[in-house]
Design a protein around this motif. Structure first.
Motif, PDB file in Angstrom:
ATOM      1  N   LYS A 321       0.810  -1.223   0.025  1.00 53.66           N
ATOM      2  CA  LYS A 321      -0.073   0.196   0.027  1.00 53.66           C
ATOM      3  C   LYS A 321       0.760   1.266   0.042  1.00 53.66           C
ATOM      4  O   LYS A 321       0.393   2.382  -0.472  1.00 53.66           O
ATOM      5  CB  LYS A 321      -1.092   0.024   1.031  1.00 53.66           C
ATOM      6  CG  LYS A 321      -0.683  -0.233   2.703  1.00 53.66           C
ATOM      7  CD  LYS A 321      -1.662  -0.193   3.599  1.00 53.66           C
ATOM      8  CE  LYS A 321      -1.423  -0.836   4.805  1.00 53.66           C
ATOM      9  NZ  LYS A 321      -1.209  -2.185   4.896  1.00 53.66           N
ATOM     10  N   SER A 322       2.168   1.262   0.489  1.00 55.76           N
ATOM     11  CA  SER A 322       2.737   2.384   0.310  1.00 55.76           C
ATOM     12  C   SER A 322       3.171   2.963  -1.138  1.00 55.76           C
ATOM     13  O   SER A 322       3.129   4.101  -1.180  1.00 55.76           O
ATOM     14  CB  SER A 322       4.331   2.012   0.969  1.00 55.76           C
ATOM     15  OG  SER A 322       4.803   1.110   0.408  1.00 55.76           O
ATOM     16  N   PHE A 323       3.158   1.952  -1.950  1.00 53.23           N
ATOM     17  CA  PHE A 323       3.119   2.366  -3.533  1.00 53.23           C
ATOM     18  C   PHE A 323       1.931   2.816  -3.781  1.00 53.23           C
ATOM     19  O   PHE A 323       1.946   3.835  -4.679  1.00 53.23           O
ATOM     20  CB  PHE A 323       3.901   1.293  -4.474  1.00 53.23           C
ATOM     21  CG  PHE A 323       5.188   0.712  -3.690  1.00 53.23           C
ATOM     22  CD1 PHE A 323       6.398   1.469  -3.759  1.00 53.23           C
ATOM     23  CD2 PHE A 323       5.329  -0.513  -3.144  1.00 53.23           C
ATOM     24  CE1 PHE A 323       7.537   0.966  -3.261  1.00 53.23           C
ATOM     25  CE2 PHE A 323       6.431  -0.900  -2.868  1.00 53.23           C
ATOM     26  CZ  PHE A 323       7.503  -0.213  -2.794  1.00 53.23           C
ATOM     27  N   VAL A 324       1.015   2.220  -3.568  1.00 55.78           N
ATOM     28  CA  VAL A 324      -0.246   2.703  -4.002  1.00 55.78           C
ATOM     29  C   VAL A 324      -0.707   4.234  -3.471  1.00 55.78           C
ATOM     30  O   VAL A 324      -1.092   5.019  -4.146  1.00 55.78           O
ATOM     31  CB  VAL A 324      -1.545   1.686  -3.653  1.00 55.78           C
ATOM     32  CG1 VAL A 324      -2.823   2.278  -4.133  1.00 55.78           C
ATOM     33  CG2 VAL A 324      -0.951   0.294  -4.362  1.00 55.78           C
ATOM     34  N   GLY A 355      -4.432  -1.232  -0.502  1.00 59.57           N
ATOM     35  CA  GLY A 355      -4.638   0.067   0.299  1.00 59.57           C
ATOM     36  C   GLY A 355      -5.136   1.149  -0.633  1.00 59.57           C
ATOM     37  O   GLY A 355      -4.873   2.314  -0.595  1.00 59.57           O
ATOM     38  N   VAL A 356      -6.079   0.841  -1.491  1.00 59.17           N
ATOM     39  CA  VAL A 356      -6.612   1.927  -2.517  1.00 59.17           C
ATOM     40  C   VAL A 356      -7.666   2.987  -1.615  1.00 59.17           C
ATOM     41  O   VAL A 356      -8.662   2.045  -1.165  1.00 59.17           O
ATOM     42  CB  VAL A 356      -7.322   1.169  -3.718  1.00 59.17           C
ATOM     43  CG1 VAL A 356      -7.752   2.293  -4.647  1.00 59.17           C
ATOM     44  CG2 VAL A 356      -6.463   0.253  -4.326  1.00 59.17           C
ATOM     45  N   GLU A 357      -7.540   3.772  -1.565  1.00 56.05           N
ATOM     46  CA  GLU A 357      -8.226   4.960  -0.749  1.00 56.05           C
ATOM     47  C   GLU A 357      -9.008   5.886  -1.418  1.00 56.05           C
ATOM     48  O   GLU A 357     -10.067   6.484  -1.062  1.00 56.05           O
ATOM     49  CB  GLU A 357      -7.265   5.364   0.526  1.00 56.05           C
ATOM     50  CG  GLU A 357      -6.900   4.680   1.347  1.00 56.05           C
ATOM     51  CD  GLU A 357      -5.970   5.378   2.280  1.00 56.05           C
ATOM     52  OE1 GLU A 357      -5.603   6.545   2.425  1.00 56.05           O
ATOM     53  OE2 GLU A 357      -5.443   4.581   3.400  1.00 56.05           O
ATOM     54  N   THR A 358      -8.461   6.245  -2.765  1.00 56.23           N
ATOM     55  CA  THR A 358      -9.008   7.206  -3.527  1.00 56.23           C
ATOM     56  C   THR A 358      -9.481   6.640  -4.692  1.00 56.23           C
ATOM     57  O   THR A 358      -8.873   5.979  -5.375  1.00 56.23           O
ATOM     58  CB  THR A 358      -8.154   8.566  -3.528  1.00 56.23           C
ATOM     59  OG1 THR A 358      -7.055   8.110  -4.384  1.00 56.23           O
ATOM     60  CG2 THR A 358      -7.921   9.089  -2.028  1.00 56.23           C
ATOM     61  N   PRO A 359     -10.460   7.566  -5.615  1.00 58.85           N
ATOM     62  CA  PRO A 359     -10.955   7.163  -6.926  1.00 58.85           C
ATOM     63  C   PRO A 359      -9.457   7.591  -7.742  1.00 58.85           C
ATOM     64  O   PRO A 359      -9.165   6.760  -8.767  1.00 58.85           O
ATOM     65  CB  PRO A 359     -11.885   8.097  -7.265  1.00 58.85           C
ATOM     66  CG  PRO A 359     -12.779   8.484  -6.050  1.00 58.85           C
ATOM     67  CD  PRO A 359     -11.484   8.297  -4.820  1.00 58.85           C
ATOM     68  N   ALA A 360      -8.892   8.455  -7.571  1.00 60.32           N
ATOM     69  CA  ALA A 360      -7.419   8.731  -8.241  1.00 60.32           C
ATOM     70  C   ALA A 360      -6.291   7.452  -8.097  1.00 60.32           C
ATOM     71  O   ALA A 360      -5.977   7.271  -9.205  1.00 60.32           O
ATOM     72  CB  ALA A 360      -6.812  10.008  -7.812  1.00 60.32           C
ATOM     73  N   GLN A 361      -6.323   7.014  -6.968  1.00 62.58           N
ATOM     74  CA  GLN A 361      -5.446   5.800  -6.930  1.00 62.58           C
ATOM     75  C   GLN A 361      -6.154   4.810  -7.625  1.00 62.58           C
ATOM     76  O   GLN A 361      -5.196   3.932  -8.512  1.00 62.58           O
ATOM     77  CB  GLN A 361      -5.059   5.546  -5.413  1.00 62.58           C
ATOM     78  CG  GLN A 361      -4.416   6.590  -4.627  1.00 62.58           C
ATOM     79  CD  GLN A 361      -4.556   6.247  -3.230  1.00 62.58           C
ATOM     80  OE1 GLN A 361      -5.385   5.434  -2.634  1.00 62.58           O
ATOM     81  NE2 GLN A 361      -3.866   7.081  -2.327  1.00 62.58           N
TER      82      GLN A 361
END
Ligand code: C2E
Ligand code: CA
Ligand code: CA
Length: 392
Positions: A321-324, A355-361
């Motif tokens: 998730k750190s890269f995402v 760790g996808v938290e936002t639509p942009a990610q």
């Protein structure tokens, strides 16, 4: 004797394992020898003893005052400032030191060494290349850890652990393809605890093995309530993977839960595999032949040595998730994620963005060719009965 005060210093070279793995054991050994010589002259007239590996201890006896132990610690650290030359190569190393003063708390030498070790760990946590003193605060923390140990054993008996499930989805249409079972501890006094609150302690005292088995059985059991088109992925600690008949016990547990093995995936880390690659590879192969697929967790944070990947029957890589998290940041480069995805593609391995938290990610992942993801954007981990669309 009250007038004859002394202190124990516990020293550990920083990141020595990484050095050793990259330059090879022969160079590593030579480097260790030279480092040991420097340490020995830095702490004279006191003696340095090698405890094994890259760990050393110094007994600072006949201590006039506590400042001397600190001075010695600093001298040890400074002695490694200049590069070490091995076969015409200049290499750098540094050390972290923990200090424990002998006082009325101690009855045995091992206890002093143990506490100096604990202080050394705090020096590492503070950023390495420094010293820490075992003080009242560390003592209190150590006591709390001891409490936690007792609580953990009770928790196993009282079955206070439970899996929470977080969906893994197809990034394009949001369809759920699987669920990751995440360990939670329903502590009678402290409420719901996360792995970060207790996993380290459980690993240290060995409880993790039993906790993992309990979790494994519960996750399989409860996964029967999940849609048949989905899989459940279960985290396996390195320690448990090393149990010789791991695959047999795992398959037996899966079968007795009534879940088809095809619906179970195991999440392992690189470190767990590289420890005993041959043995791990055959265990994973037997599992895959029985239908259980393997996902490589936290990919990109560990060794990520590309040379070994193809040797293991791995079905998916989970991009850490750190890269995402970095993906949609301005000015950040998607180079690492792009490289991981390219690697996965060339090996024919599935990629999952964690760790996808936002639509942009999410969109950035899709643009790079990652089709599957997991994260708070889609769902929090929750009890199986609270998952949307689940009945029974
Ligand atoms: P992990 O395997 O990488 O699990 C994913 C972690 O990321 C979970 O933390 C999850 O709640 C969190 N997460 C999910 N979505 C997001 C997001 O969008 N943003 C952020 N920042 N985090 C997100 P959790 O549940 O606290 O677990 C932490 C770690 O504990 C796990 O990391 C895993 O290494 C370990 N763990 C969890 N369950 C077990 C278990 O049953 N056995 C063992 N041995 N380890 C476990
Ligand atoms: Ca995981
Ligand atoms: Ca992970």
């Amino acid at each position: 004797h009250p007038e004859q005060s002394y202190a124990v210093l516990f020293l550990d070279l920083d990141r020595f394992k990484v050095v050793n793995d990259s330059v090879g054991h022969l160079v590593g050994d030579e480097m260790l020898k030279q480092a040991a010589l420097r340490l020995a002259s830095a702490c004279a007239p006191f003696m340095v003893a090698r405890l094994g590996g890259d760990e050393f201890a110094v007994l600072v006896d006949s201590l006039p005052d506590q400042a001397l132990a600190v001075t010695v610690a600093q001298r040890l650290i400074d002695s490694l400032n200049d590069p070490i030359r091995v076969t015409n190569k200049e290499m750098f190393t540094s050390a972290s030191v923990g200090i424990a003063y002998a006082d009325a708390h101690y009855t045995r030498a091992e206890e002093l060494l143990r506490d100096a070790d604990t202080a050394m760990y705090r020096a590492k946590a503070r950023g390495r290349q420094c010293y820490e003193i075992f003080d009242e605060q560390l003592r209190a923390e150590a006591m709390r850890a001891l409490d936690l140990e007792g609580d953990l054993r009770h928790a196993l008996v009282r079955r206070e652990f439970e899996p929470h499930f977080q969906s893994i989805v197809s990034l394009r249409d949001g369809q759920v393809v699987g669920y990751e079972a995440l360990l939670r501890w329903n502590h009678p006094k402290r409420g719901l605890l996360l792995p970060a609150d207790f996993l380290a302690a459980a690993e240290e005292n060995g409880c993790i093995e039993q906790i993992d088995w309990q979790m494994f059985a519960m996750a399989c059991e409860q996964a029967r309530h999940l849609p048949e088109s989905t899989y459940v992925s279960i985290n396996v600690s390195a320690r448990r993977l090393r149990v010789p008949d791991f695959d047999e016990v795992a398959l037996r547990t899966i079968r007795s839960s009534g879940l088809e093995p095809q619906r179970v995936r195991l999440e392992v880390t690189e470190g767990a595999l590289l420890d005993q690659p041959e043995q791990m590879s055959s265990i994973l192969l037997r599992l895959r032949n029985a239908g259980v697929l393997v996902q490589l967790d936290d990919f990109g944070t560990g060794y990520s040595s590309l040379s070994y990947l193809h040797r293991f029957p791995i079905h998916s890589l989970k991009i850490d998730k750190s890269f995402v998290a970095d993906l949609a940041n301005e000015g950040s480069s998607p180079a690492v994620v792009r490289a991981i995805i390219a690697l996965a593609e060339s090996l024919g391995v599935e990629v999952i963005g964690e760790g996808v938290e936002t639509p942009a990610q999410r969109d950035a992942l899709v643009a790079l060719g990652c089709e599957i993801g997991q994260g708070f954007l889609f769902s929090q981990p929750m009890l199986v009965k609270d998952l949307p669309g689940i009945t029974g």
